[in-house]
Design an enzyme around this catalytic site. Structure first.
Site, mmCIF file in Angstrom:
data_model
loop_
_atom_site.group_PDB
_atom_site.id
_atom_site.type_symbol
_atom_site.label_atom_id
_atom_site.label_comp_id
_atom_site.label_asym_id
_atom_site.label_seq_id
_atom_site.Cartn_x
_atom_site.Cartn_y
_atom_site.Cartn_z
ATOM 1 N N THR A 46 -28.901 -57.860 -118.278
ATOM 2 C CA THR A 46 -28.249 -56.837 -117.473
ATOM 3 C C THR A 46 -29.176 -55.657 -117.243
ATOM 4 O OG1 THR A 46 -26.123 -57.454 -118.447
ATOM 5 C CG2 THR A 46 -26.232 -55.331 -117.324
ATOM 6 N N TYR A 109 -16.430 -62.607 -112.736
ATOM 7 C CA TYR A 109 -15.657 -62.614 -111.501
ATOM 8 C C TYR A 109 -14.667 -63.772 -111.446
ATOM 9 C CZ TYR A 109 -14.123 -62.254 -106.702
ATOM 10 O OH TYR A 109 -13.336 -62.152 -105.596
ATOM 11 N N TYR A 135 -23.348 -64.370 -124.673
ATOM 12 C CA TYR A 135 -23.278 -62.925 -124.438
ATOM 13 C C TYR A 135 -21.845 -62.579 -124.068
ATOM 14 C CZ TYR A 135 -24.490 -58.365 -122.325
ATOM 15 O OH TYR A 135 -24.575 -57.041 -121.983
ATOM 16 N N ARG A 140 -17.775 -55.942 -118.512
ATOM 17 C CA ARG A 140 -18.486 -56.258 -117.274
ATOM 18 C C ARG A 140 -17.993 -57.545 -116.621
ATOM 19 N NH1 ARG A 140 -23.371 -53.882 -115.561
ATOM 20 N NH2 ARG A 140 -24.193 -52.280 -116.956
ATOM 21 N N LYS A 164 -24.275 -62.435 -128.794
ATOM 22 C CA LYS A 164 -24.487 -61.002 -128.598
ATOM 23 C C LYS A 164 -23.115 -60.405 -128.342
ATOM 24 C CE LYS A 164 -26.493 -57.596 -125.468
ATOM 25 N NZ LYS A 164 -27.169 -57.359 -124.168
ATOM 26 N N ILE A 206 -29.500 -56.459 -129.728
ATOM 27 C CA ILE A 206 -30.169 -56.566 -128.432
ATOM 28 C C ILE A 206 -29.915 -55.225 -127.759
ATOM 29 C CG2 ILE A 206 -30.238 -57.747 -126.203
ATOM 30 C CD1 ILE A 206 -29.462 -60.314 -127.714
#
Length: 297
Positions: A46, A109, A135, A140, A164, A206
């Site tokens: 990202t 999405y 992740y 998000r 993560k 991270i």
């Protein structure tokens, strides 16, 4: 053996004035991180603006990073997509370049059910020989990996090795670690939760903080791994004002701005992310200065 322990930088993708990728500047950043104790590189995540890189650019950046780092520290490539087929293709190509792991974000999405997540990550695992770090960043993506799903994947796939965790939900993260045990390599995805997550058995972070303070972030993790909880916690708390400033606007707007303030000249962001507000810049500049980071005049 774990993919890495300590601090992995979620590295930015430097841009030229015309917003093409600045590979020579990327080399400079990579060498700076290796010299300043960064434990691993996460490329095209990202923070690396992967959402606005074409697939050709994305893979060129990954390949360049692997070649430049040349096995000195692990390289982890962001290869996730909301299309399972695309994620497989990106991951296989990154694997062919010799990455040490793939960081695969949950589908965004279109999202996925928990059963869909099992199938998504299982299919990617079946296509690879390289470790996968899931992740989980529901703020998000709108998609959350539940602890039971993470446990199923760790116990039923060959290559799903880590997660993560950027859900921000410490209770959920604790449950994930309880159900997965040593089958999962747990990493913090939030710079303000590194030490709490490591206290639950996490191996490191991270990190966006590491973009501007690589040695400090490494040392904070190293203290915790060595059992010096008091000093590690003190370092976590000291870094909070800077961490808050680095996330006062949408990542990676502040961190790219910070690196430019520091003289690295990493360029602008690709739309729809643009320059930082004046108020945000003032806050960021003050936080960097208070933390002891030298800024260009």
């Amino acid at each position: 053996m774990s993919v890495f322990t300590g601090s992995a930088v979620a590295i930015v993708t430097p841009m030229n004035d015309d917003l093409t990728v600045n590979f020579s500047k990327l080399d400079e950043l990579l060498e700076w991180h290796i010299a300043n104790k960064t434990d691993a590189i996460v490329i095209c995540g990202t923070t690396g603006e992967s959402a606005t890189l074409s697939e050709e650019e994305h893979m060129a950046v990954v390949k360049h990073c692997v070649e430049t780092v040349n096995h000195r520290i692990p390289v982890i490539a962001g290869t996730g997509s909301n299309s399972t087929e695309t994620a497989i293709n990106l991951s296989k190509e990154a694997e062919s370049y010799g990455v040490d792991a793939c960081l695969v974000v949950t589908p965004y999405y279109n999202k996925a059910t928990q059963d869909g997540l099992k199938r998504h990550y299982s299919d990617i695992s079946d296509a690879l020989h390289t470790p996968i770090i899931m992740y989980n960043v529901p703020s998000r993506t709108g998609c959350n990996i539940r602890p039971e799903t993470a446990a199923w994947l760790c116990h039923n796939t060959e290559n799903v090795r880590g997660i993560k965790e950027a859900s921000g939900d410490i209770s959920q993260i604790a449950k994930t670690k309880e159900l997965c045990g040593d089958q999962i390599e747990l990493y913090s995805g939030n710079d303000d939760q590194v030490i709490p997550i490591m206290a639950l058995g996490g191996l490191g972070v991270i990190s966006v903080l590491s973009d501007v303070a690589p040695e400090y972030t490494h040392d904070m993790c190293a203290r915790m791994l060595d059992g010096d909880v008091k000093e590690a916690a003190a370092m976590q708390l000291k870094a909070l004002p800077l961490i808050e400033a680095l996330f006062c606007e949408v990542n990676p707007i502040p961190v790219k701005t910070a690196l430019n303030m520091m003289g690295f000249e990493v360029g602008a962001l690709r739309g729809p992310l643009y320059g930082m507000s004046e108020a945000g810049q003032e806050r960021l500049r003050a936080a960097l200065t208070d933390f002891g980071i030298q800024l260009k005049k």
